[in-house]
Design a protein around this motif. Structure first.
Motif: not given
Length: 256
Positions: A74-89
């Motif tokens: 996924f094109p974002a950090p993944i913390k324990h399965g959850v996206v904390p912030f997103i840039a490219n989607l």
């Protein structure tokens, strides 16, 4: 239908990007794809339900055995399965539990990992950093700068070193491959910016090996010889299959 022994050797990797969603089965012994990679355009707008539906379509095209582990980048950090912030989607991904969403969509368990982290693991297990002990830093140079830190084979997730502030600017704004193209920089001019970035991260992490990936790594002979680092610096080996391969490997090895 493959037997149980064969199934243990196969994982399935999915690579979600801003323009395309790609997937293929992976031989977990060799890191090689066992079938041609399938690519489906990322839906627009790239909201969670639409992307999950496309992932389901992609997986269905391979008629996977339910025993095959499935990993997704996924094109974002993944913390324990959850996206904390997103840039490219689409911004609506913030706060989404990606493994839960995708597992429901395809009807079997899915693990999710940052795309650069997956590429780093693939290089450490099968590629340019295979068998290298200590601290391995893998960077991907593209629209931004992705990073993965692997210490004695263990991933330290979500490093996001492309967002280090260097000389008052986000590192990737000045040193990503896109900056070279957008500003029409020569290889020598771009290498000066890369040098500043790599000197900074080397000071911070003292890696034993630096692996440089991303599409521009195909032209590594034009810029890697211009860089000076204490650690050896080598081009990535897996290139555009690294995300798929790393995701499949992590799924098979119980990554959470």
């Amino acid at each position: 239908m493959p037997g149980a022994e064969a199934q243990q050797r196969i994982g399935f990797g999915i690579d979600i990007g801003g323009s395309g969603i790609k997937g293929a089965p992976v031989d977990l012994e060799t890191g090689e794809l066992t079938a041609e990679r399938l690519r489906i355009p990322t839906p627009s707008p790239s909201k969670p339900k639409a992307v999950a539906s496309t992932v389901s379509e992609l997986v269905a095209a391979f008629d996977l055995d339910p025993a095959v582990p499935v990993g997704l980048t996924f094109p974002a950090p993944i913390k324990h399965g959850v996206v904390p912030f997103i840039a490219n989607l689409h911004k609506s991904w913030k706060g989404v539990d990606v493994p839960a969403l995708m597992s429901e969509a395809i009807g079997q368990p899915v693990i999710a990992v940052n795309d650069a982290d997956a590429a780093g693991v693939a290089e450490a297990v099968y590629g340019a950093a295979r068998g290298v002990p200590g601290v391995v830093l893998v960077t991907t140079l593209g629209t931004g700068i992705g990073s993965a830190l692997v210490v004695d084979g263990t991933l330290v997730p979500n490093t996001e070193l492309g967002h280090l502030e260097i000389d008052g600017a986000d590192a990737e704004d000045r040193a990503a491959s896109s900056a070279r193209e957008n500003e029409n920089l020569s290889w020598e001019e771009w290498a000066e910016r890369l040098q500043r970035f790599y000197s900074t991260v080397e000071m911070l992490f003292s890696p034993d090996l630096i692996v440089v990936g991303g599409g521009v790594s195909k032209k590594h002979e034009k810029f890697l010889p211009l860089l000076r680092t204490t650690a050896p610096m080598v081009p990535a080996a897996l290139r555009n299959t690294a995300g798929i391969v790393g995701a499949a490997y992590l799924a098979a090895h119980g990554y959470r």
